[in-house]
Design an enzyme around this catalytic site. Structure first.
Site, PDB file in Angstrom:
ATOM      1  CB  THR A   1      25.385   7.068  10.955  1.00 27.70           C
ATOM      2  OG1 THR A   1      26.318   6.637   9.796  1.00 27.70           O
ATOM      3  CG2 THR A   1      24.961   8.496  10.456  1.00 27.70           C
TER       4      THR A   1
ATOM      5  CD  GLN B   1     -13.486   3.242   2.011  1.00 24.24           C
ATOM      6  OE1 GLN B   1     -13.693   2.075   1.596  1.00 24.24           O
ATOM      7  NE2 GLN B   1     -13.299   4.354   1.029  1.00 24.24           N
TER       8      GLN B   1
ATOM      9  CG  HIS C   1      -8.215  -4.335  -6.762  1.00 19.43           C
ATOM     10  ND1 HIS C   1      -9.156  -4.049  -5.820  1.00 19.43           N
ATOM     11  CD2 HIS C   1      -7.604  -3.196  -6.937  1.00 19.43           C
ATOM     12  CE1 HIS C   1      -9.339  -2.737  -5.627  1.00 19.43           C
ATOM     13  NE2 HIS C   1      -8.271  -2.162  -6.195  1.00 19.43           N
TER      14      HIS C   1
ATOM     15  CE  LYS D   1      25.377   2.947   9.776  1.00 12.50           C
ATOM     16  NZ  LYS D   1      26.619   3.802   9.095  1.00 12.50           N
TER      17      LYS D   1
ATOM     18  NE  ARG E   1     -15.006  -5.780  -1.937  1.00 10.38           N
ATOM     19  CZ  ARG E   1     -14.572  -4.555  -1.516  1.00 10.38           C
ATOM     20  NH1 ARG E   1     -14.162  -3.850  -2.811  1.00 10.38           N
ATOM     21  NH2 ARG E   1     -14.439  -3.834  -0.755  1.00 10.38           N
TER      22      ARG E   1
HETATM   23  O1  LIG Z   1     -13.856  -1.050   0.069  1.00  6.10           O
HETATM   24  C1  LIG Z   1     -13.771  -0.344  -1.033  1.00  6.10           C
HETATM   25  N1  LIG Z   1     -13.494   0.898  -0.909  1.00  6.10           N
HETATM   26  C2  LIG Z   1     -13.311   1.685  -2.122  1.00  6.10           C
HETATM   27  O2  LIG Z   1     -13.288   3.099  -1.805  1.00  6.10           O
HETATM   28  C3  LIG Z   1     -13.134   1.203  -3.415  1.00  6.10           C
HETATM   29  N2  LIG Z   1     -13.141   1.751  -4.568  1.00  6.10           N
HETATM   30  C4  LIG Z   1     -13.062   0.713  -5.647  1.00  6.10           C
HETATM   31  O3  LIG Z   1     -12.809   0.852  -6.653  1.00  6.10           O
HETATM   32  N3  LIG Z   1     -13.373  -0.516  -4.779  1.00  6.10           N
HETATM   33  C5  LIG Z   1     -13.315  -0.101  -3.518  1.00  6.10           C
HETATM   34  N4  LIG Z   1     -13.268  -0.993  -2.438  1.00  6.10           N
END
Ligand SMILES: O=c1[nH]c(=O)c2[nH]c(=O)[nH]c2[nH]1
Length: 327
Positions: free
Chosen positions: A63, A258, A286, A16, A193
Site C-alpha cells: 500500500t 423525500q 432538525h 491505501k 418549518r
Molecule cells: O421530511 C420529512 N420526512 C420524514 O420522513 C420525516 N419524519 C419526521 O419525523 N420528520 C420528517 N420530515
C-alpha cells in the site's frame, strides 16, 4: 478437518486510503496558478488470495507503493486538474502495470480552493491568480472502477461523481403533514418549518470501454477524445448538478425531504444525458423551536418561532436513487 478447509475467502480488496495530495499547475504565459487538493483512496482486487490465506506477500503491491504511485501520477499526469480524469488515469495505470491486479477502485475527494475575489494589484473584483480560499467544507467526490477482467487490452471503467457535505438551510416553504399517526407518534404536523441538510449526492455514468495504454504510453495516458463528451468527462455535469440541487432546494415548496429529493434527482437526470442514475442521502437536521413559556414568551408557532435549538442527533436520514427507465 482443519478450519482452513472449512472456510473460503469470499472477498478481498486492499489499498491505501486518505492519501493527501496537493498540486500546483503553473501557467507562466497566463500568469496564473491552478491548484487542486485531493484525498485519494485506491483499493485493488486480483490474484491476491494467497496473501490472506498463506501469508504470501509475493503477490502484494505494498500500500506504500500505491501511495507513491498517487504522488508520481500527481506529478506527471496531464489530467491532474480534473478528478474524473485523474482517477481514470490512476486506475488504468495500476491495472495495466500489474498483470495479477484485475480491478482498481479509485475514490478522489476534492477539497475546495476557490480564487480569492480580488485582482493581483489589490483592486476589487476579478479572481486572484495565485491566492485561494477554502470557501466551504463541501467536497467533490469521484469514484472510478477500472475493470481488466475482460483482458488487459480492453478495460471497462465504471464511474460516478457527486458532492458530500454541502450544508444548506431554508427558513420557510417546508412542511411535514399527513404522516402516520399511531401510539408512537409525538411529532406534530407543521406547515412551516426550518429545513436543513448536508447534501450527499452521487450520480452514475454508463460504463465506458477504453483500450489499455501500451507500456510506453501508460504514463501519458490520454483520455480518448471520442469518449470525452457525453460521459463522465463532460466537466459541465458537476457544475449543472450542483446548481440544480441548490435551485430546487431553495425554490421547492417542500412537502417532505423525500419529495424534494425526488425533484432534485429528476432534474439532474433531465439536464444530463450522460447520467444514468442519481442518489442522494439527506440527513434531516432538525431545528426545534425553544419553548419560552417559562418566561412568558410565545416561540412555538411554526411560522413565528424565532429561537431554535439545532439538534445534532438524532437526525432523520432520507435516501433514494432515481434512475432512467429501461425500455
Ligand atoms: O421530511 C420529512 N420526512 C420524514 O420522513 C420525516 N419524519 C419526521 O419525523 N420528520 C420528517 N420530515
Amino acid at each position: 478437518m482443519s478450519s482452513s478447509d472449512e472456510f473460503v475467502l469470499s472477498a478481498a480488496r486492499y489499498g491505501k486510503d486518505k492519501v493527501r495530495v496537493f498540486r500546483i499547475v503553473r501557467d507562466p504565459a497566463a500568469g496564473v496558478h491552478h491548484v487542486v487538493e485531493y484525498n485519494v483512496k485506491v483499493l485493488l482486487e486480483g490474484d491476491i488470495e494467497t496473501s490472506y490465506t498463506q501469508a504470501d506477500n509475493s503477490v502484494v503491491v505494498a500500500t506504500d507503493s500505491m501511495k507513491n504511485i498517487v504522488y508520481y501520477l500527481a506529478k506527471i499526469s496531464p489530467h491532474i486538474l480534473v478528478p474524473e480524469r485523474f482517477a481514470l488515469h490512476l486506475g488504468t495505470h495500476i491495472v495495466s502495470k500489474y498483470a495479477h491486479i484485475h480491478k482498481a477502485f479509485v475514490t478522489v475527494e476534492q477539497l475546495r480552493w476557490s480564487r480569492i475575489p480580488i485582482n493581483a494589484d489589490g483592486s476589487d473584483g476579478g479572481e486572484h491568480p495565485h491566492s485561494f480560499i477554502r470557501d466551504g467544507e463541501e467536497k467533490r467526490v469521484v469514484k472510478v472502477e477500472v475493470d481488466a477482467t475482460k483482458g488487459k487490452g480492453k478495460l471497462v471503467a465504471k464511474a460516478s461523481a457527486g458532492i458530500v457535505d454541502l450544508l444548506v438551510l431554508k427558513t420557510t416553504e417546508s412542511a411535514f403533514t399527513n404522516f402516520i399517526r399511531d401510539k408512537y407518534t409525538t411529532l406534530v404536523e407543521v406547515d412551516d418549518r426550518i429545513l436543513s441538510t448536508a447534501i450527499d449526492l452521487e450520480y452514475t455514468f454508463s460504463p465506458i470501454e477504453i483500450a489499455s495504454p501500451t507500456d510506453e504510453a501508460k504514463e501519458e495516458f490520454v483520455v480518448p477524445t471520442d469518449i470525452s463528451t457525453g460521459t463522465l468527462f463532460d466537466t459541465s455535469v458537476p457544475t449543472r448538478a450542483r446548481a440544480s440541487t441548490l435551485r430546487i432546494f431553495a425554490t421547492d415548496n417542500s412537502a417532505s425531504v423525500q419529495a424534494t429529493l425526488h425533484r432534485m434527482a429528476s432534474a439532474i437526470l433531465a439536464d444530463n444525458a450522460a447520467v444514468t442514475s442519481v442518489s442522494y442521502a439527506l440527513p434531516n437536521k432538525h431545528y426545534i423551536p425553544v419553548d419560552m413559556r417559562y418566561i412568558g414568551l410565545e416561540n412555538l408557532k411554526p411560522s413565528e418561532a424565532e429561537v431554535f435549538t439545532p439538534v445534532a442527533a438524532p437526525s432523520g436520514l432520507i435516501t433514494a436513487t432515481v434512475s432512467r427507465k429501461t425500455a
